[in-house]
Write a protein that holds these residues in place. Structure first.
Motif, short mmCIF file in Angstrom:
data_model
loop_
_atom_site.label_atom_id
_atom_site.label_comp_id
_atom_site.label_asym_id
_atom_site.label_seq_id
_atom_site.Cartn_x
_atom_site.Cartn_y
_atom_site.Cartn_z
N GLY A 106 0.34 -1.17 0.02
CA GLY A 106 0.16 -0.01 -0.14
C GLY A 106 1.07 1.70 -0.16
O GLY A 106 0.29 2.78 0.36
N GLY A 107 1.83 1.48 -0.62
CA GLY A 107 2.62 2.46 -0.33
C GLY A 107 2.56 2.73 -1.72
O GLY A 107 2.32 2.42 -2.63
N ALA A 108 3.72 4.38 -2.21
CA ALA A 108 3.94 4.85 -3.72
C ALA A 108 5.58 5.71 -3.72
O ALA A 108 6.28 5.26 -2.25
N VAL A 109 5.43 5.58 -4.81
CA VAL A 109 7.06 5.77 -4.67
C VAL A 109 7.14 7.54 -5.70
O VAL A 109 5.66 7.85 -6.03
N VAL A 110 8.69 8.11 -5.58
CA VAL A 110 8.55 8.95 -6.60
C VAL A 110 10.03 8.40 -6.94
O VAL A 110 11.32 8.12 -6.81
N PRO A 111 10.24 7.82 -8.19
CA PRO A 111 10.75 7.89 -9.50
C PRO A 111 11.44 8.58 -9.85
O PRO A 111 11.65 9.33 -11.16
N ARG A 112 12.39 9.09 -8.95
CA ARG A 112 13.96 9.90 -9.66
C ARG A 112 14.94 9.40 -10.42
O ARG A 112 15.65 9.67 -11.22
N CYS A 113 15.07 8.38 -10.05
CA CYS A 113 16.50 7.44 -11.05
C CYS A 113 15.44 7.23 -12.06
O CYS A 113 14.02 7.19 -12.22
N ARG A 114 16.42 7.35 -13.41
CA ARG A 114 15.72 7.18 -15.05
C ARG A 114 15.24 6.11 -14.99
O ARG A 114 14.40 5.82 -16.04
N PHE A 115 15.96 5.21 -14.64
CA PHE A 115 15.77 4.31 -14.89
C PHE A 115 14.05 3.68 -14.86
O PHE A 115 13.68 2.91 -15.30
N MET A 116 14.33 3.76 -13.39
CA MET A 116 12.38 3.35 -12.68
C MET A 116 11.34 4.25 -13.15
O MET A 116 10.96 3.61 -13.49
N SER A 117 11.90 5.54 -13.98
CA SER A 117 10.59 6.14 -14.03
C SER A 117 10.98 5.71 -15.41
O SER A 117 9.21 5.57 -16.36
N ALA A 118 11.19 5.41 -16.53
CA ALA A 118 11.53 5.10 -17.91
C ALA A 118 10.19 3.65 -18.06
O ALA A 118 8.91 3.57 -18.78
N PHE A 119 10.75 2.99 -16.81
CA PHE A 119 9.95 1.57 -16.29
C PHE A 119 8.55 1.42 -16.40
O PHE A 119 7.53 0.81 -17.19
N ILE A 120 8.51 2.95 -15.98
CA ILE A 120 6.82 2.69 -15.49
C ILE A 120 6.26 3.83 -16.63
O ILE A 120 4.66 3.29 -17.06
N ASP A 121 7.14 4.57 -17.59
CA ASP A 121 6.07 5.31 -18.50
C ASP A 121 5.91 3.92 -19.21
O ASP A 121 4.79 4.00 -20.05
N ARG A 122 6.69 3.43 -19.77
CA ARG A 122 6.17 2.57 -20.86
C ARG A 122 5.28 1.02 -19.87
O ARG A 122 4.67 -0.26 -20.83
N HIS A 123 5.00 1.52 -18.85
CA HIS A 123 4.17 -0.11 -18.06
C HIS A 123 3.44 1.13 -17.27
O HIS A 123 3.35 1.28 -15.57
#
Length: 95
Positions: A67-84
């Motif tokens: 039940g948490g949340a994320v702030v994807p400051r990391c480019r790799f994670m941010s790009a993954f979320i954009d694609r998914h």
């Protein structure tokens, strides 16, 4: 090749183990229920084999289960979320 993603709170990172070897990690800063992800690293021996993708997917699945949340400051994670986009609901503004 079997892999396992687990949280290592002492190191403030989620780690992926491949055949019992540390293959990569994604580091975070905890702000209550929000995890601010700052960087993702994959050991060069495991790059190009989907390890980073498995790491981020496993990490986000665990955050969602808690039940948490994320702030994807990391480019790799941010790009993954954009694609998914199924993970977009986990993203919040930095606290």
């Amino acid at each position: 090749m079997s892999s396992l993603v687990e949280d290592n709170p002492a190191e403030r990172r989620f780690e992926i183990l491949v055949d019992d070897a540390l293959a990569g990690f994604t580091a975070y800063e905890a702000r209550g229920e929000v995890l601010v992800f700052t960087r993702t690293e994959v050991d060069p021996r495991f790059q190009g084999k989907g390890v980073g993708t498995a790491l981020v997917r496993g990490t986000l699945d665990q955050v969602r289960e808690r039940g948490g949340a994320v702030v994807p400051r990391c480019r790799f994670m941010s790009a993954f979320i954009d694609r998914h986009p199924e993970y977009a609901a986990l993203v919040v503004d930095e606290p």
